[in-house]
Design a protein around this motif. Structure first.
Motif, PDB file in Angstrom:
ATOM      1  N   SER A  47      56.850  39.408  26.648  1.00 19.40           N
ATOM      2  CA  SER A  47      57.501  40.527  27.330  1.00 19.40           C
ATOM      3  C   SER A  47      56.516  41.416  28.070  1.00 19.40           C
ATOM      4  O   SER A  47      56.831  41.925  29.143  1.00 19.40           O
ATOM      5  N   ALA A  86      62.549  45.947  32.333  1.00 23.94           N
ATOM      6  CA  ALA A  86      62.254  46.738  31.139  1.00 23.94           C
ATOM      7  C   ALA A  86      61.547  47.998  31.595  1.00 23.94           C
ATOM      8  O   ALA A  86      60.878  48.005  32.640  1.00 23.94           O
ATOM      9  N   GLY A 108      62.206  41.936  29.860  1.00 26.33           N
ATOM     10  CA  GLY A 108      63.022  41.312  28.839  1.00 26.33           C
ATOM     11  C   GLY A 108      63.401  39.937  29.356  1.00 26.33           C
ATOM     12  O   GLY A 108      63.015  39.531  30.463  1.00 26.33           O
ATOM     13  N   TYR A 161      70.028  37.930  24.776  1.00 30.23           N
ATOM     14  CA  TYR A 161      69.176  38.875  25.489  1.00 30.23           C
ATOM     15  C   TYR A 161      68.076  39.364  24.555  1.00 30.23           C
ATOM     16  O   TYR A 161      68.342  39.909  23.484  1.00 30.23           O
ATOM     17  N   ALA A 167      65.127  42.022  24.472  1.00 35.27           N
ATOM     18  CA  ALA A 167      64.793  43.225  25.243  1.00 35.27           C
ATOM     19  C   ALA A 167      63.307  43.458  25.404  1.00 35.27           C
ATOM     20  O   ALA A 167      62.894  44.224  26.278  1.00 35.27           O
ATOM     21  N   THR A 192      61.337  48.463  25.498  1.00 34.50           N
ATOM     22  CA  THR A 192      61.917  49.163  26.637  1.00 34.50           C
ATOM     23  C   THR A 192      62.632  50.420  26.200  1.00 34.50           C
ATOM     24  O   THR A 192      63.035  50.551  25.039  1.00 34.50           O
ATOM     25  N   GLN A 249      66.040  52.777  27.657  1.00 35.71           N
ATOM     26  CA  GLN A 249      67.261  52.415  28.357  1.00 35.71           C
ATOM     27  C   GLN A 249      67.020  52.390  29.873  1.00 35.71           C
ATOM     28  O   GLN A 249      66.163  53.106  30.386  1.00 35.71           O
ATOM     29  N   MET A 273      71.086  47.794  32.245  1.00 37.43           N
ATOM     30  CA  MET A 273      71.685  47.364  30.974  1.00 37.43           C
ATOM     31  C   MET A 273      73.197  47.190  31.109  1.00 37.43           C
ATOM     32  O   MET A 273      73.779  46.290  30.499  1.00 37.43           O
ATOM     33  N   ALA A 322      72.147  40.279  21.247  1.00 40.37           N
ATOM     34  CA  ALA A 322      71.071  41.101  21.792  1.00 40.37           C
ATOM     35  C   ALA A 322      70.032  41.313  20.702  1.00 40.37           C
ATOM     36  O   ALA A 322      70.370  41.716  19.580  1.00 40.37           O
ATOM     37  N   ILE A 380      67.352  43.660  19.754  1.00 45.25           N
ATOM     38  CA  ILE A 380      67.146  45.044  20.169  1.00 45.25           C
ATOM     39  C   ILE A 380      66.036  45.703  19.360  1.00 45.25           C
ATOM     40  O   ILE A 380      66.110  45.757  18.122  1.00 45.25           O
ATOM     41  N   LEU A 421      75.086  47.353  26.537  1.00 41.11           N
ATOM     42  CA  LEU A 421      74.943  45.896  26.603  1.00 41.11           C
ATOM     43  C   LEU A 421      76.175  45.155  26.093  1.00 41.11           C
ATOM     44  O   LEU A 421      76.452  44.030  26.499  1.00 41.11           O
TER      45      LEU A 421
END
Length: 253
Positions: A57, A117, A134, A145, A147, A150, A152, A156, A167, A169, A195
């Motif tokens: 990432s 991201a 991401g 997904y 992420a 990151t 927000q 998204m 996701a 997260i 999301l």
């Protein structure tokens, strides 16, 4: 049908779908850069054997751990942010693909697409700097997904419109405080609302701590996913949180 997934700790998740094994941000060893120690139990090497692709990432040491990548092998396919390829090629990795947001690379029947991201991409302390990303990991029957790290961001909502099955997260980090470009449990729940995945796996918690202060961090190693699940519930979201301990399979049943 959901893919088989294992949360190996921090931001490292093994996703198995369509016969393809994808590993995110591998941190596999007892320490990172002589600064961070692994608080979670050691990993079964079988969980990161025969990996078909690695998604990186960003360049921070707790996400791009060169020692872990060497453990996987210099011929492993590394999918990395735009601007990161030269560093890895200089380190002897021979199969490196750079992506920018919206670009993709196919691995067998799996499509891996870079997503935006909001995070600093500098490899401290001396560089280089690359994007932070991401990734979407898509097979014929599922869309996952990842992420990365990151805060927000507006897109998204667009990712949520695609119809996410899972996701991954981030809900905390490795220290007692969070800097910019991270999600705390409440922010992660708000991001989950944007999301709209069927399932969410809290990551980026419970795995690493700085040398010398681990015993003072017990709450930070344990509480974030529970606080995240509580916040998801308080927001009235339909997403089911799959709380998984580091090193364990993600159970969806």
């Amino acid at each position: 049908m959901l893919p088989t997934m294992y949360f190996l700790g921090h931001s490292t998740v093994l996703v198995e779908t369509e016969g393809v094994r994808v590993l995110t941000d591998p941190v596999l060893l007892p320490r990172v850069a002589n600064v961070l120690r692994r608080a979670a139990a050691p990993l079964d090497p079988a969980l990161h054997a025969d990996v078909d692709a690695v998604c990186i990432s960003h360049l921070h040491a707790d996400h791009l751990d060169l020692a872990s990548l060497r453990r996987l092998g210099h011929d492993t396919l590394l999918i990395v942010p735009e601007g990161a390829g030269e560093l890895l090629q200089r380190k002897g990795f021979r199969d490196v693909v750079e992506l920018a947001p919206g670009k993709f690379h196919d691995v067998g029947k799996v499509r891996i697409t870079a997503t935006p991201a909001v995070h600093d991409g500098l490899r401290t302390p001396f560089g280089p700097r690359a994007l932070a990303l991401g990734y979407l990991i898509e097979g014929s029957a599922s869309r996952v997904y990842f992420a990365g790290d990151t805060d927000q961001f507006d897109e998204m909502d667009d990712l949520g419109a695609l119809g996410l099955d899972v996701a991954l997260i981030p809900v905390w980090g490795w220290g007692p405080n969070l800097g910019p470009g991270h999600l705390d449990p409440r922010g992660a729940a708000e991001a989950t609302g944007r999301l709209r995945p069927r399932f969410a796996v809290p990551i980026h918690w419970g795995t690493l701590h700085p040398y010398g202060i681990g015993r003072w961090m017990r709450a930070h190693l344990i509480d974030p996913p529970r606080r995240y699940a509580q916040a998801v519930d308080e927001l009235g979201l339909s997403t089911r949180v799959l709380h998984t301990e580091p090193g364990c399979r993600v159970e969806t049943g």
